[in-house]
Write an enzyme that holds these catalytic residues in place. Structure first.
Site: not given
Ligand SMILES: Cc1ncc(COP(=O)(O)O)c(C=O)c1O
Length: 385
Positions: A123, A210, A239
């Site tokens: 994700f 990520d 986050k």
């Molecule tokens: C690993 C990862 N990447 C990207 C995101 C996306 O972040 P945002 O919701 O702040 O756009 C998330 C959100 O849960 C995530 O867990």
């Protein structure tokens, strides 16, 4: 718009790992706003930084110098070992910056149609680039055409990356979560990141991590990759960086740090004084305390206690964790546990249908851990009986 399936509760205030709803009922927050409030709620250092900064200066834009942004960049590069930072406002935006950086890196190396490799069940966010990078067809449904230039291979399978990269010379980068969060708290082999580092060096492609969910101390080190003794070329964060103030960052090192230049990318709000005041307070608080080391100890305690309190339950497939990123996988869909836990004053989450996910604040204490594991274990026992 009805884009969220919300729980029937509304919170009014918080303190540390506790939240109170509008009727005054207290809850233990074992999800921390989805890995955001690592310092818990209403942390005094963040509160003070925000109130002082909001009386001074909120925003001027990146047309001008921003002293606090430079201070945060110094601190972030010092803590992560990366070389430079682009600031934005969310995780998905941080990944968009990484995607653009990788594509430009490809073009600089004569590749007209650069491809980024990511993993199945990953994700990376909801904007079109990050959504295209994401390895979950369910959340992509209805949004075609997606961006071209992404391929997906199974997670925790270094041979699959090697095969893909060897077969496709357009691959310019990999984008990987050190632990898959939304995909089910999937913890890879302990040398997975080391092997990816070697592979990327061998093929001269970018290693991009990520760390939006894993970063800022969650897994027991400031960045998860530090436990492997390696450094990626690019990593993304968001986050917990602002403990609830929206902020994201894309960090680069070495050759990747020189790819994006003036005019290539930007953000009106990114790295504004208010957000940076919060980030600085978060980073200073993390550096001055044992919270990151505690994430390791407390994560282990929580897993041990759940294992002990559910001993012999054959319906628990696995309890896995890295620091305070915890997954309890059951042999069946268990989404209804979220509401059952809520009724008992405990906030949890279920991801990938059958995995209970716990992401408590790093400052969760012993008594709170006992409440968490007592309540959750009893719920699991009853649910699987
Ligand atoms: C690993 C990862 N990447 C990207 C995101 C996306 O972040 P945002 O919701 O702040 O756009 C998330 C959100 O849960 C995530 O867990």
């Amino acid at each position: 718009m009805p884009t969220y399936a919300r729980q029937a509760v509304t919170f009014e205030r918080g303190e540390g790992a506790w939240l109170w709803d509008i009727d005054g009922k207290r809850y233990l927050d074992a999800i921390a706003g989805i890995a955001v409030c690592n310092l818990g709620h209403a942390h005094p250092a963040v509160h003070q930084a925000l109130s002082e900064q909001s009386g001074k200066l909120l925003h001027t834009s990146n047309l001008y110098g921003i002293d606090l942004q430079a201070k945060v960049a110094d601190k972030l590069t010092q803590l992560s070992g990366m070389d430079n930072v682009f600031f934005c406002n969310s995780g998905t935006e941080a990944n968009e910056a990484a995607i653009k950086l990788a594509r430009k890196f490809g073009h600089q190396n004569g590749i007209e149609n650069p491809v980024i490799l990511t993993t199945e069940k990953s994700f990376h966010g909801r904007t079109m680039g990050a959504l295209s990078a994401t390895g979950n067809d369910k959340i992509k449904q209805g949004f075609a055409p997606l961006l071209p230039g992404f391929i997906h291979v199974p997670y925790n399978d270094i041979a699959a990356i090697e095969a893909a990269v060897s077969a496709d010379s357009n691959i310019v980068a990999v984008l990987i979560e050190p632990v898959q969060g939304e995909g089910g708290v999937n913890v890879p082999a302990s040398d997975y990141l080391n092997q990816i580092r070697q592979l990327c060096d061998r093929h001269q492609i970018l290693m991009m991590l990520d760390e939006i969910q894993t970063g800022v101390g969650r897994t027991g080190s400031f960045m998860a990759f530090q436990q492997n003794g390696i450094k990626p070329d690019v990593c993304t964060m968001a986050k917990a960086l602002g403990n609830g103030v929206p902020v994201g960052a894309c960090l680069a090192s070495g050759k990747a740090a020189a790819v994006l230049t003036a005019g290539n990318h930007g953000s009106t709000f990114g790295g504004n004084p208010l957000a940076c005041a919060a980030v600085l307070a978060v980073l200073n608080t993390l550096s001055d305390n044992d919270l990151i080391a505690n994430a390791k100890i407390k994560g282990q305690q929580i897993c041990d206690q759940i294992a002990q309190k559910t001993t012999g339950n054959p319906h628990i497939k696995q309890i896995r964790h890295l620091g305070l990123m915890i997954g309890v996988e059951l042999d069946r869909p268990c989404g209804e546990l979220v509401g059952k836990a809520l009724a008992q004053g405990l906030l949890i989450n279920v991801t990938a249908d059958n995995t209970i996910r716990l992401l408590p604040p790093l400052l969760i204490d012993e008594q709170q851990i006992v409440f968490l594991t007592d309540t959750l274990s009893a719920l699991i026992q009853e649910f699987t009986r």
